[in-house]
Design a protein around this motif. Structure first.
Motif, short mmCIF file in Angstrom:
data_model
loop_
_atom_site.label_atom_id
_atom_site.label_comp_id
_atom_site.label_asym_id
_atom_site.label_seq_id
_atom_site.Cartn_x
_atom_site.Cartn_y
_atom_site.Cartn_z
N GLU A 291 8.33 6.47 8.44
CA GLU A 291 9.67 5.87 8.44
C GLU A 291 9.61 4.38 8.77
O GLU A 291 10.30 3.57 8.17
N TRP A 292 8.76 4.03 9.76
CA TRP A 292 8.66 2.61 10.12
C TRP A 292 8.02 1.81 8.99
O TRP A 292 8.33 0.63 8.80
N GLY A 293 7.14 2.46 8.22
CA GLY A 293 6.54 1.78 7.08
C GLY A 293 7.55 1.50 5.99
O GLY A 293 7.54 0.43 5.37
N LYS A 294 8.46 2.44 5.74
CA LYS A 294 9.50 2.21 4.72
C LYS A 294 10.42 1.08 5.13
O LYS A 294 10.80 0.24 4.30
N LEU A 295 10.80 1.06 6.42
CA LEU A 295 11.68 0.00 6.88
C LEU A 295 10.99 -1.36 6.83
O LEU A 295 11.58 -2.37 6.43
N THR A 296 9.72 -1.39 7.22
CA THR A 296 8.96 -2.64 7.16
C THR A 296 8.79 -3.12 5.73
O THR A 296 8.90 -4.32 5.44
N PHE B 239 0.07 -6.26 0.97
CA PHE B 239 0.22 -5.74 2.32
C PHE B 239 -0.40 -4.35 2.35
O PHE B 239 0.01 -3.47 1.58
N SER B 240 -1.38 -4.16 3.22
CA SER B 240 -2.09 -2.89 3.32
C SER B 240 -2.09 -2.42 4.77
O SER B 240 -2.14 -3.24 5.69
N ILE B 241 -2.03 -1.10 4.97
CA ILE B 241 -2.06 -0.52 6.31
C ILE B 241 -3.42 0.11 6.53
O ILE B 241 -3.87 0.96 5.76
N LEU B 242 -4.08 -0.32 7.60
CA LEU B 242 -5.37 0.23 8.00
C LEU B 242 -5.45 0.19 9.52
O LEU B 242 -5.20 -0.86 10.12
N ASP B 243 -5.75 1.34 10.12
CA ASP B 243 -5.81 1.46 11.59
C ASP B 243 -4.47 1.09 12.23
O ASP B 243 -4.43 0.43 13.28
N ASP C 143 0.84 -1.19 0.00
CA ASP C 143 0.00 0.00 0.00
C ASP C 143 0.88 1.25 0.00
O ASP C 143 2.01 1.23 0.51
N LYS C 144 0.38 2.36 -0.57
CA LYS C 144 1.16 3.59 -0.61
C LYS C 144 1.35 4.19 0.78
O LYS C 144 2.23 5.05 0.96
N ALA C 145 0.58 3.72 1.78
CA ALA C 145 0.75 4.21 3.13
C ALA C 145 2.09 3.79 3.73
O ALA C 145 2.55 4.40 4.71
N PHE C 146 2.74 2.76 3.17
CA PHE C 146 4.05 2.36 3.67
C PHE C 146 5.10 3.43 3.44
O PHE C 146 6.07 3.53 4.19
N ASP C 147 4.94 4.25 2.38
CA ASP C 147 5.92 5.28 2.06
C ASP C 147 5.69 6.58 2.82
O ASP C 147 6.47 7.52 2.66
N GLU C 148 4.65 6.64 3.63
CA GLU C 148 4.34 7.87 4.35
C GLU C 148 5.00 7.97 5.72
O GLU C 148 5.07 9.05 6.29
#
Length: 299
Positions: free
Chosen positions: A158-163, A190-194, A151-156
């Motif tokens: 820092e922990w999302g980019k590392l994950t 893989f998607s980020i929600l809540d 999901d594009k929320a991973f790039d928003e």
């Protein structure tokens, strides 16, 4: 052969001797060593601690089926000796580790680690549904490679980019893996929600099942497994070290169960206090017996 001819050319140019000039010496292109392309040599060690349930075991079997570059190892006896896992991964020639840690009350935690130097991500696994439980209509061939989608929320964050980087190395199957097939037929999303990571697996359908002879139409059909990951902490090293990220919104399952027990205890205490209050009111409302009371007249 090419290094030898190159040395001969340099020697002739330096001395100025020889029947032929150095530029006249032909060097075949096949003899020249081409720079080697960087190969993707990602291998993942998959293991768990003792005490896992049947659902956790089936989830590990599903992940082993989806990831042909995974090497499964026996269970780790001790939950406190996580520093042994990098050595075990090194012995199995693996540079990534997926470790499932079982706790009391069927709590499951997952460690995603780059060995031997880290980083490590500790996640809480919830809402697990295996392939056998879902019984979806889709299917994918064992050993096929999958497209890893984020999901594009991973790039928003820092922990999302590392994950995202760690998950790419673990769930991305190398094209030259020993058990991998040379085609792609499913997508790992893989998607980020809540502030939770939702995992889904979809099969790539080239044709409509209702119209097999019709025009090609690409669609996605979920085949499982599915689960939800809650990030807890990100450590700098392998299975430990300095804390890079800590999730402030994470509440441990033990705290949730403790709050539920306290809520039940408060409800029981309120009910007992209400009963005592009712007994006191009955005593205060009770009247004294007079001379014409039934108990005195027929005594």
């Amino acid at each position: 052969m090419a290094p030898l001819l190159t040395t001969q050319k340099a020697y002739i140019n330096a001395k100025g001797k020889g029947k032929r000039k150095a530029d006249d010496i032909d060097i075949d292109d096949d003899d020249v060593q081409q720079p080697k392309q960087k190969r993707n040599k990602q291998r993942v060690l998959l293991l768990s601690s003792r005490g896992i349930t049947h659902r956790m075991r089936h989830l590990m079997n599903d992940l082993e089926t989806l990831l042909p570059h995974v090497k499964k190892d026996s269970k780790l006896d001790s939950k406190s000796q996580l520093h042994l896992l990098p050595e075990i991964a090194d012995l199995n020639n693996c540079n990534n580790t997926l470790y499932f840690e079982a706790r009391r009350h069927e709590d499951l935690y997952m460690w995603a680690t780059k060995t031997p130097n880290g980083p490590s991500i500790k996640l809480h696994v919830q809402n697990v549904h295996t392939m056998d439980e879902l019984k979806m209509t889709g299917n994918c061939l064992k050993g096929s490679r999958g497209i890893v989608s984020f999901d594009k929320a991973f790039d928003e964050t820092e922990w999302g980019k590392l994950t995202k980087e760690v998950f790419t190395h673990i769930f991305g199957v190398p094209p030259l893996a020993r058990k991998a097939k040379p085609f792609i037929d499913h997508v790992l999303t893989f998607s980020i929600l809540d502030n939770k990571i939702w995992f889904r697996n979809f099969q790539i359908m080239e044709k409509d099942p209702l119209q097999p002879n019709g025009p090609p139409q690409t669609s996605l059909v979920e085949i499982g497994p599915r689960f939800v990951l809650t990030p807890i902490r990100i450590f700098e090293g392998a299975f430990g070290g300095a804390t890079v990220y800590s999730n402030p919104e994470f509440v441990t399952p033990a705290s949730v169960r403790s709050a539920v027990r306290h809520a039940r205890g408060d409800k029981y205490r309120q009910r007992k206090e209400a009963q005592e209050e009712t007994s006191k009111r009955k005593v205060l409302r009770k009247r004294d017996e007079d001379a014409l009371a039934v108990s005195k007249v027929f005594a």
